[in-house]
Every structure is written in C-alpha cells, then in structure tokens.
Design an enzyme around this catalytic site. Structure first.
Site, PDB file in Angstrom:
ATOM      1  N   SER A  74       5.954  31.372  -1.035  1.00  0.00           N
ATOM      2  CA  SER A  74       6.270  29.991  -1.604  1.00  0.00           C
ATOM      3  C   SER A  74       7.389  29.431  -0.685  1.00  0.00           C
ATOM      4  CB  SER A  74       6.931  30.110  -3.072  1.00  0.00           C
ATOM      5  OG  SER A  74       7.469  28.758  -3.200  1.00  0.00           O
TER       6      SER A  74
ATOM      7  N   MET B  24       3.307  20.295   2.376  1.00  0.00           N
ATOM      8  CA  MET B  24       4.362  19.453   2.016  1.00  0.00           C
ATOM      9  C   MET B  24       5.461  19.985   3.372  1.00  0.00           C
ATOM     10  SD  MET B  24       5.053  18.388  -1.798  1.00  0.00           S
ATOM     11  CE  MET B  24       5.956  19.879  -2.201  1.00  0.00           C
TER      12      MET B  24
ATOM     13  N   LEU C 163       6.016  25.383   6.487  1.00  0.00           N
ATOM     14  CA  LEU C 163       4.959  26.193   6.481  1.00  0.00           C
ATOM     15  C   LEU C 163       5.285  27.464   6.546  1.00  0.00           C
ATOM     16  CD1 LEU C 163       2.952  24.273   9.401  1.00  0.00           C
ATOM     17  CD2 LEU C 163       2.966  24.041   6.714  1.00  0.00           C
TER      18      LEU C 163
ATOM     19  N   GLY D 127       1.196  31.693   3.810  1.00  0.00           N
ATOM     20  CA  GLY D 127       0.239  31.074   2.972  1.00  0.00           C
ATOM     21  C   GLY D 127      -0.596  29.867   3.485  1.00  0.00           C
ATOM     22  N   HIS D 128       0.282  28.802   3.937  1.00  0.00           N
ATOM     23  CA  HIS D 128      -0.227  27.781   4.586  1.00  0.00           C
ATOM     24  C   HIS D 128      -1.267  28.167   5.863  1.00  0.00           C
ATOM     25  CE1 HIS D 128       3.501  26.090   2.924  1.00  0.00           C
ATOM     26  NE2 HIS D 128       2.685  25.275   2.417  1.00  0.00           N
TER      27      HIS D 128
ATOM     28  N   ARG E 261       9.566  27.397  -1.442  1.00  0.00           N
ATOM     29  CA  ARG E 261      10.911  27.563  -2.441  1.00  0.00           C
ATOM     30  C   ARG E 261      11.622  28.815  -2.206  1.00  0.00           C
ATOM     31  NH1 ARG E 261       7.934  23.477  -5.605  1.00  0.00           N
ATOM     32  NH2 ARG E 261       9.275  21.690  -5.632  1.00  0.00           N
TER      33      ARG E 261
HETATM   34  O1  PAF Z   1       0.514  22.271  -2.770  1.00  0.00           O
HETATM   35  C1  PAF Z   1       1.209  21.426  -1.941  1.00  0.00           C
HETATM   36  O2  PAF Z   1       1.677  21.601  -1.238  1.00  0.00           O
HETATM   37  C2  PAF Z   1       1.452  19.945  -2.606  1.00  0.00           C
HETATM   38  O3  PAF Z   1       1.318  19.975  -3.923  1.00  0.00           O
HETATM   39  C3  PAF Z   1       0.284  19.036  -1.924  1.00  0.00           C
HETATM   40  C4  PAF Z   1      -1.242  19.665  -2.385  1.00  0.00           C
HETATM   41  C5  PAF Z   1       0.167  19.031  -0.516  1.00  0.00           C
HETATM   42  C6  PAF Z   1       0.257  17.643  -2.549  1.00  0.00           C
HETATM   43  O4  PAF Z   1       1.525  17.037  -2.025  1.00  0.00           O
END
Ligand code: PAF
Length: 286
Positions: A182, A27, A30, A33-34, A184
C-alpha cells in the site's frame, strides 16, 4: 513515453495512437502493486495509459491529503521502465473546474464499511474514475483486489453509467511475510510495520475458522478478537461479505473477509476470499 497534463492533449494523443487501450488509474507513490497492474495491462492491451492524480474528493476532513506521498520524478521513471505509453497527470483545476460541482454518488454500497468510516470517499472515487473513463475511454481498466470495496463500486459504476470499459481485477501483491502493499505503508515505523502484519494474520484466522465449520459471522469475530488483542493496533472492522454486493454472504456462497485497522496513526485495509467448496461432479448414470 508521453506525459499529458490536460484533457484536450490526452484526447488528441489517444486519437492519434489508436489500438486497444488498457488503463491503470493511480494516485502515484507507485509500488509493486501498481506495477503488477501495468504489466498485466501491457499483456492485454496495445496502448497502456496510466493516470497519476491525488484525488482530493476521496479524502475526508482530517485525512492525509496534504501528507499523501508524492514523488513525480520517481513515478515517471517507474512508469517509463514499465513501458507505460501515456501518463496523464492533470492538476486539480484541470480535473475539477472551479465552480463546477457535478459529482457521482456511489449509493448505499459506498456508505458501508470503508464508506462508513470515510464518508464521501467512494463518491470521490466514483466521480474521478467516471471522469477518467470519459477522457481515456479505455477498453480495459486494471484495479487491484486489495481495495475490494473500491472494485465493487467501480463494477457498479461501469454498469450503472453504461461505460464500455471492461474491469480487470488483479491479485493483491504482498511482501514475503504477507503484508499487502500500500502507498500508505511508507508511514509505518519499523515497529508499526511488524504490527501491521496482524491484519493479514487476522484474516487468515477468520478464514481458518470458516473452513473449520464456523458460520461467516462467528469466523469474522474470531479474526477480530485476534486483531483487538494486538498491541498498537486499533481495529475498525473485520466483516464477512459477498464479494460482489458487499452484503452478508448467504450459506454456501463465497465469503470475502474485509478488514480495516489503524496501526499507529496509519489506516490500513486488506481482504481475503474464501471460495465455497466446489460441488463434486455428478456421477449419476443416464
Ligand atoms: O486506488 C486508487 O489509487 C484510487 O482510489 C483511484 C482508483 C486511482 C482513484 O483516485
């Protein structure tokens, strides 16, 4: 790096590119973690596709959909640096054509713990991931262990709707002091950031109690007691679950402790797996 904003364009680019596809759904906002998911995808696939889409379906009324951190330029720069091949950035209308209310239901697994506190959340996750899997058709999809219940839902989604995609679960990335990364975390004030570490400490307290001989429920209660005693932290749950089913772990099974709490106004989650002790190899002589 190619940026696609429509399904038609993405399908065309994928058809032209070929090669095993590794997919990292996000989402945006970034963080390391991503990026750890992207690096793993780079190792395992020829073509790395990332989606960036803040999915309105997985946010409940009163949640942070409008405030969710968005920074397209920064996200694209990071994706480029990590050698993502294709970024899919659809609009809400592209993903959810007005008037079409077709949805995926996550079932009972989606109604407990995170799902009980965030009704409809996992239906929204399952719906968007099913759509993304249909468009990207990845060989491999990379998800973080931090969202453990999401991982369990995606595993069921793949099995239940017969996707060919193989799920790769990557370890939670933590700050040096243990706080799970996170998107957040950006909401936390410096004081809340310090308090947020209590989630990780409470999981460790539960794991320690389990290893010292408590049953999973008693061990989780000890972790929850610790969390409840922290100023500025409002626990939602700290529960022991079977990591695959999210049901109560049976004696001798692996135990995943899952926790959710509000720190100030920010809801955070984390988890810690305690593996069952390995059985000693049989030394019986034949
Ligand atoms: O983990 C996330 O960022 C979201 O839940 C995902 C998997 C991209 C789905 O919107």
């Amino acid at each position: 790096m190619k940026v696609c904003r429509s399904e038609v364009e993405l399908r065309q680019v994928l058809r032209d590119a070929g090669g095993p596809v590794g997919f990292v759904p996000t989402m945006g906002a970034l963080h390391e973690g991503h990026l750890s998911l992207v690096r793993r995808a780079r190792e395992e696939a020829d073509l790395v596709v990332m989606s960036i889409f803040v999915n309105p379906l997985q946010f409940g009324v009163g949640e942070d959909l409008a405030a969710y951190p968005r920074d397209e330029r920064r996200d694209l720069d990071l994706a480029e640096t990590e050698k993502v091949d294709i970024v899919f950035m659809p609009s809400v209308e592209e993903m959810y054509p007005p008037g079409n209310e077709m949805r995926v239901r996550a079932g009972a697994l989606g109604d407990i713990l995170e799902g009980a506190s965030r009704p409809g959340h996992f239906d929204g996750v399952a719906t968007v991931v099913a759509k993304l899997f249909n468009v990207v058709d990845p060989d491999l999809a990379f998800f973080g262990q931090k969202d453990a219940q999401q991982v369990a839902v995606i595993r069921r989604l793949i099995e239940g709707l017969s996707f060919r995609t193989r799920l790769i679960v990557c370890p939670t990335v933590r700050e040096p002091d243990g706080l799970a990364l996170s998107s957040r975390n950006v909401y936390l004030s410096p004081e809340e950031r310090t308090r947020a570490l209590a989630l990780w400490t409470s999981l460790q307290a539960a794991a320690e109690a389990l290893r010292s001989g408590d049953d999973p429920t008693a061990a989780a209660a000890k972790g929850l007691d610790f969390l409840a005693a922290q100023e500025g932290v409002l626990p939602d749950y700290l529960e022991p679950v079977n990591p695959a089913t999210f049901e109560r772990p049976q004696a001798g099974e692996d135990t995943l402790f899952v926790v959710a709490a509000k720190v100030g106004t920010t809801r955070l989650i984390d988890n810690l797996l305690v593996q069952r002790p390995q059985q000693p190899e049989s030394t019986e002589e034949i």
